[in-house]
Design an enzyme around this catalytic site. Structure first.
Site, PDB file in Angstrom:
ATOM      1  N   PRO A 240       0.746  -1.403  -0.038  1.00 22.90           N
ATOM      2  CA  PRO A 240       0.123   0.074   0.046  1.00 22.90           C
ATOM      3  C   PRO A 240       0.955   1.194  -0.035  1.00 22.90           C
ATOM      4  O   PRO A 240       2.158   1.148   0.295  1.00 22.90           O
ATOM      5  CB  PRO A 240      -0.694  -0.116   1.356  1.00 22.90           C
ATOM      6  CG  PRO A 240      -0.741  -1.492   1.585  1.00 22.90           C
ATOM      7  CD  PRO A 240       0.600  -1.969   1.025  1.00 22.90           C
ATOM      8  N   GLU A 463     -24.648   9.885  18.250  1.00 21.55           N
ATOM      9  CA  GLU A 463     -23.513   9.521  18.604  1.00 21.55           C
ATOM     10  C   GLU A 463     -23.726   8.442  19.817  1.00 21.55           C
ATOM     11  O   GLU A 463     -22.924   7.557  20.094  1.00 21.55           O
ATOM     12  CB  GLU A 463     -22.348  10.619  18.694  1.00 21.55           C
ATOM     13  CG  GLU A 463     -22.066  11.290  17.530  1.00 21.55           C
ATOM     14  CD  GLU A 463     -21.446  10.595  16.492  1.00 21.55           C
ATOM     15  OE1 GLU A 463     -20.614   9.465  16.914  1.00 21.55           O
ATOM     16  OE2 GLU A 463     -21.567  10.907  15.465  1.00 21.55           O
TER      17      GLU A 463
END
Length: 684
Positions: A240, A463
């Protein structure tokens, strides 16, 4: 600041490097010479008078001779020696070009307009005043030559300028035209060696071992050839972005002590046909002349893509010709003894099969994201130049950054130092690093963002729903903190610390999906309606569900079938690898899987509605809450002890995470959720 030393010519194959010649000074000398000739020519040192003044000089018998240039209608007058002594002419006559010589004339000049009348006057002056005159013509050879050469000079100058611009500019002037097919590789040798060594590369132990072997091949080839072994032709670094592939190659250049040619795959690309192949030939020619040597090609996918796989056939002939030449040079009819090719890419799936076969790139070195111990080593390297206090624990920082690459860690260290400097601190502390992680993942805090009370309350319950469900399910990632302070494009976020595992079970994926849908479920339970704030949650859950069904074979109806193509060739196909009936079945399975997770989240939150409200109220009050706050409201997690026992038993059975099977390109969700439509997902 010390000025950098000028590098010598890196492409000279001879012994000493010479400064490239510059011929522009020759053009300047020629131009000055032509100007001087023009000035020295007749009339260049004479003063201008009128025809009346000339008539007066003739009558006073001051004129020794008059030269009439017929084609220019100009008269050049030379005075007698007696007239030169007169005060009225001393100031008007120009000094001679040569100070030691005498000004023999012509001293004055003027132009006449009426040719017939002026010649009649000349005859009268000659008869009455004994004037001596001569009529002549002059060829303007300079003007004619300039008129002939000027268009040619302009055309050549324009051509040279365009060729220099098209060939990439740089030093060398017109020489760029003839060196456009030359290699642009940067050469590192004894005179120009890089200082990076393997000691500067933290982590990547497996990759370093394989690369060190290549260096050893070049230093001690007999150690291997005595046993009949052949030195590898090339090695491909795959991984990556930001994992240290280019850094590893620089370390090879510093350790090898042999000529090292470094360039990018895009350096072969040019607008002219055949330039790429010519540069490949020139690169390998230089490498053979300096063998043993190493060639490093960064981002090789720029020229190494599979041939004939583009959407428009025939549009990439130049790139394919360059690739064909590279294939021939690496393993063709000729030999490349002592030349090893290193290359780096993060798109190994698109490379041509002929390029990555044994005999060209004999080995592929995987440079993966660093694990916990490797992240500790990387932190130690990047913390050396920083002034840190005693509160900084490297092991703690490594645990807080799962899934981070070496480049990410370097960015965190730099950002922490900037935050500490911004707060006028003398040393970088632990909180600066935590703030740097939050800054990089979620973006900059926007406390002045205008949010209404209703929106703020909805964000808080959203949340709180994520946090509550993740606390009450078994396999969700452990929560670190929850905030409703806007960051970047996010209106709120929950930070989790994902477990570093190589394989994931169906139960773990379903629990993560349930936690991701907890935000929308909380909105429905508290407000009786839903909002657009769950966009990123829905996107994540949808991708994960499709991956479970069509990639990992985790659906009972679809069965143990995967439609994942690791070669990447399906990207060029317009057809799906399954029928329309199977596509409908996949859609139904995904919808059912997401709906079951959502109903499960609703059920969990309905059973704990009072605790959800307490958590949201605390979040509205403090804006940021941590794991301890959840433990006070919900109590200790009942699954904590079970998870510890599972880890112990897995280690005893030899199925620990480090011994897990090789992962495929997973779409596991290890990030946290946010409440903005376009909010970025948090890493931890």
């Amino acid at each position: 600041m010390e000025q950098p030393k000028k590098q010598k010519n890196k492409f000279s194959l001879g012994g000493g490097s010479k400064k490239p010649s510059n011929f522009y000074w020759i053009y300047a000398v020629i131009g000055l010479a032509l100007i001087a000739i023009q000035l020295v020519s007749f009339g260049g040192n004479s003063s201008v008078i009128t025809e009346t003044e000339f008539e007066l000089m003739v009558k006073n018998k001051y004129v020794e001779e008059a030269l009439v240039v017929k084609n220019k209608k100009e008269v050049r007058v030379t005075l007698t020696q007696e007239a030169l002594q007169l005060e009225q002419y001393k100031d008007k006559i120009k000094t001679p070009l040569i100070s030691s010589g005498q000004n023999r004339g012509p001293h004055f000049s003027f132009e006449y307009f009426s040719e017939d009348g002026f010649y009649d006057d000349l005859k009268i002056y000659a008869n009455e005043n004994d004037l001596k005159y001569t009529v002549t013509t002059e060829e303007d050879w300079f003007g004619g030559l300039l008129g002939l050469l000027l268009p040619i000079i302009i055309i050549v100058a324009i051509w040279m300028f365009l060729m220099k611009r098209m060939s990439g500019g740089g030093s060398g002037g017109a020489g760029q035209i003839f060196s456009i097919g030359k290699s642009k590789a940067q050469l590192f040798d004894k005179e120009n060696a890089t200082k990076t060594t393997f000691e500067d590369v933290a982590g990547l132990e497996g990759a370093k071992e394989e690369v060190q072997e290549i260096v050893d091949f070049l230093k001690k080839p007999q150690k291997y050839t005595n046993l009949g072994a052949k030195i590898p032709r090339g090695a491909l670094l795959v991984g990556p972005p930001g994992t240290g592939k280019t850094l590893l190659a620089r370390a090879v250049a510093g350790e090898a002590k042999v000529p090292f040619f470094s360039l990018s795959g895009s350096d072969f690309v040019e607008m002219f046909v055949g330039v790429g192949a010519s540069r490949v030939r020139d690169l390998f020619k230089q490498a053979k002349d300096k063998a043993p040597s190493i060639i490093f090609i960064d981002e090789i996918d720029a020229i190494g893509r599979a041939r004939g796989k583009g959407m428009a056939q025939g549009s990439n002939d130049e790139r394919e010709n360059t690739l064909n030449q590279l294939l021939t040079e690496m393993d063709g009819f000729g030999t490349n003894t002592g030349v090893i090719v290193l290359a780096a890419t993060n798109r190994a799936d698109v490379l041509d099969r002929a390029l990555i076969r044994p005999g060209r790139f004999d080995r592929q070195i995987h440079v993966d994201l660093p694990e916990l111990n490797e992240r500790e080593e990387i932190f130690e390297v990047h913390l050396k130049p920083l002034k840190i206090d005693k509160s900084v624990d490297i092991k703690f920082l490594a645990k807080q950054t799962p899934g981070f690459s070496g480049a990410d860690i370097a960015n965190i260290c730099n950002e922490a130092a900037l935050i500490a400097a911004r707060n006028n601190k003398k040393k970088v502390g632990k909180q600066d690093f935590l703030d740097a992680v939050d800054r990089i993942i979620g973006g900059l805090e926007k406390k002045n963002k205008i949010i209404s009370d209703n929106e703020r309350k909805a964000i808080a319950f959203h949340e709180a729903g994520h946090a509550a469900v993740s606390w009450l399910v078994k396999y969700a990632s452990p929560l670190i903190k929850v905030t409703i302070i806007p960051r970047g494009r996010s209106l709120g976020a929950a930070w989790y610390l994902p477990e570093e595992r190589q394989i994931t079970t169906t139960e773990q994926l379903l629990d993560e999906m349930c936690a991701a849908l907890g935000g929308r479920a909380a909105e429905e339970i508290i407000f009786g309606k839903i909002s657009t704030g769950a966009l990123s949650d829905l996107e994540k859950v949808t991708k994960q569900a499709y991956a479970m069904v069509s990639v990992y074979g985790l659906s009972d109806k679809i069965g143990n079938i995967s439609y994942y193509d690791s070669s990447g060739q399906s990207d060029y196909s317009f057809s799906k690898p399954y029928s329309e009936k199977t596509a409908e079945l996949i859609d139904e399975e995904v919808k059912q899987m997401v709906e079951i997770s959502y109903q499960r989240a609703l059920e969990i939150l309905r059973e704990n509605k009072d605790k959800l409200t307490l958590l949201a109220d605390k979040l509205l009050e403090k804006e940021v809450i941590f794991r301890d706050d959840l433990e006070l409201i919900f109590g200790k997690s009942k699954f904590e002890e079970e998870l510890k026992e599972e880890k112990k038993s897995s280690k005893k059975n030899g199925t620990s995470e480090k011994k897990a099977t090789e992962p495929v390109d997973t779409i596991e969700e290890k990030e946290a959720d946010s409440t903005s439509e376009d909010a970025p997902e948090e890493k931890n």
